[in-house]
Motif scaffolding. Sequence first.
Motif, mmCIF file in Angstrom:
data_model
loop_
_atom_site.group_PDB
_atom_site.id
_atom_site.type_symbol
_atom_site.label_atom_id
_atom_site.label_comp_id
_atom_site.label_asym_id
_atom_site.label_seq_id
_atom_site.Cartn_x
_atom_site.Cartn_y
_atom_site.Cartn_z
ATOM 1 N N VAL A 262 -61.006 13.136 45.171
ATOM 2 C CA VAL A 262 -62.450 12.962 45.011
ATOM 3 C C VAL A 262 -62.944 13.967 43.985
ATOM 4 O O VAL A 262 -62.368 15.043 43.822
ATOM 5 N N LEU B 125 -64.125 6.280 45.194
ATOM 6 C CA LEU B 125 -63.573 5.744 46.444
ATOM 7 C C LEU B 125 -64.180 4.396 46.810
ATOM 8 O O LEU B 125 -63.488 3.520 47.337
ATOM 9 N N LEU C 135 -65.319 5.149 52.641
ATOM 10 C CA LEU C 135 -64.271 4.176 52.966
ATOM 11 C C LEU C 135 -64.621 3.277 54.158
ATOM 12 O O LEU C 135 -64.088 2.176 54.284
ATOM 13 N N ILE D 219 -54.676 4.267 51.108
ATOM 14 C CA ILE D 219 -55.200 5.258 50.178
ATOM 15 C C ILE D 219 -54.728 6.633 50.609
ATOM 16 O O ILE D 219 -54.738 6.970 51.792
ATOM 17 N N LEU E 20 -55.293 10.597 49.682
ATOM 18 C CA LEU E 20 -56.182 11.514 48.969
ATOM 19 C C LEU E 20 -55.624 12.929 48.971
ATOM 20 O O LEU E 20 -55.336 13.499 50.034
ATOM 21 N N GLY F 231 -61.626 1.511 47.341
ATOM 22 C CA GLY F 231 -61.543 1.047 48.718
ATOM 23 C C GLY F 231 -61.652 -0.454 48.876
ATOM 24 O O GLY F 231 -61.219 -1.005 49.895
ATOM 25 N N VAL G 100 -65.364 11.310 52.351
ATOM 26 C CA VAL G 100 -64.274 10.330 52.290
ATOM 27 C C VAL G 100 -64.497 9.226 53.318
ATOM 28 O O VAL G 100 -64.419 8.027 53.008
#
Length: 249
Positions: A138, A151, A177, A161, A163, A155, A173
């Motif tokens: 991010v 994202l 998502l 995913i 990260l 997504g 996050v």
Amino acid sequence: MTVYFIGAGPGAADLITLRGARTLAACRVCLYAGSLVPGELLAECPPGARLVDTARLTLDEITGELVRAHEEGHDVARLHSGDPSVFSAVAEQMRRLDAAGVPYEVVPGVPAFAAAAAALKRELTVPTVGQTVILTRVAQQATPMPEGEDLATLGRSGALIVLHLAARYVDRVVAELLPHYGPDCPSAVVAHASRPEELVLRGTLDEIAGKVKEAGVLRTAVIMVGRTLGAEQFRDSHLYSPDRDRHVC
């Protein structure tokens, strides 16, 4: 002489590759990030090797050390945590070495996401459930993400995913998502993968942020979100099917 960008692996000293260890043992100069690379690895360096901790050095200072060692006729080990191909900042070092006419090679290592998957005892690509893994991060107090790699956009694929460098932003996050994966989507956070202090947190997407904050995880962790993390009912891979042409390998 040559600069070797060596993947030191995710943390455990014995997860460096044989090639990496042998290359390290042959270099008279070693640059490493003391905050990320396990100290035990430095024991692989030859006696009398010059060791340079780059944790507080600028990019230009690091490049200066590499060029200086080359000009003195020494091979250089440039140790990077994980694998140099992912979030290692070697691209800008290579660009500067190209400009200075210094040759370099890359020795791959075990990436953090692979060590995290091992800790979870999970294959990240499961037949009929998910065959795509997205490695990303991010943009917060760091280099901005390119357009289309936020994202919310990534997504939409629904793919697993992974990260990096995002544990302290876990609330963000989850918020970005949730619309695409749903609150019940399997999720996990692995901190210090492969190290003695390894910590594994599992839960659904709407639970994982609370678990991360309760455990006090802020760095050296990967976040994983995706259906393959909880897949139990799935078709066997065609790889071992009796109908598969065994001559096609």
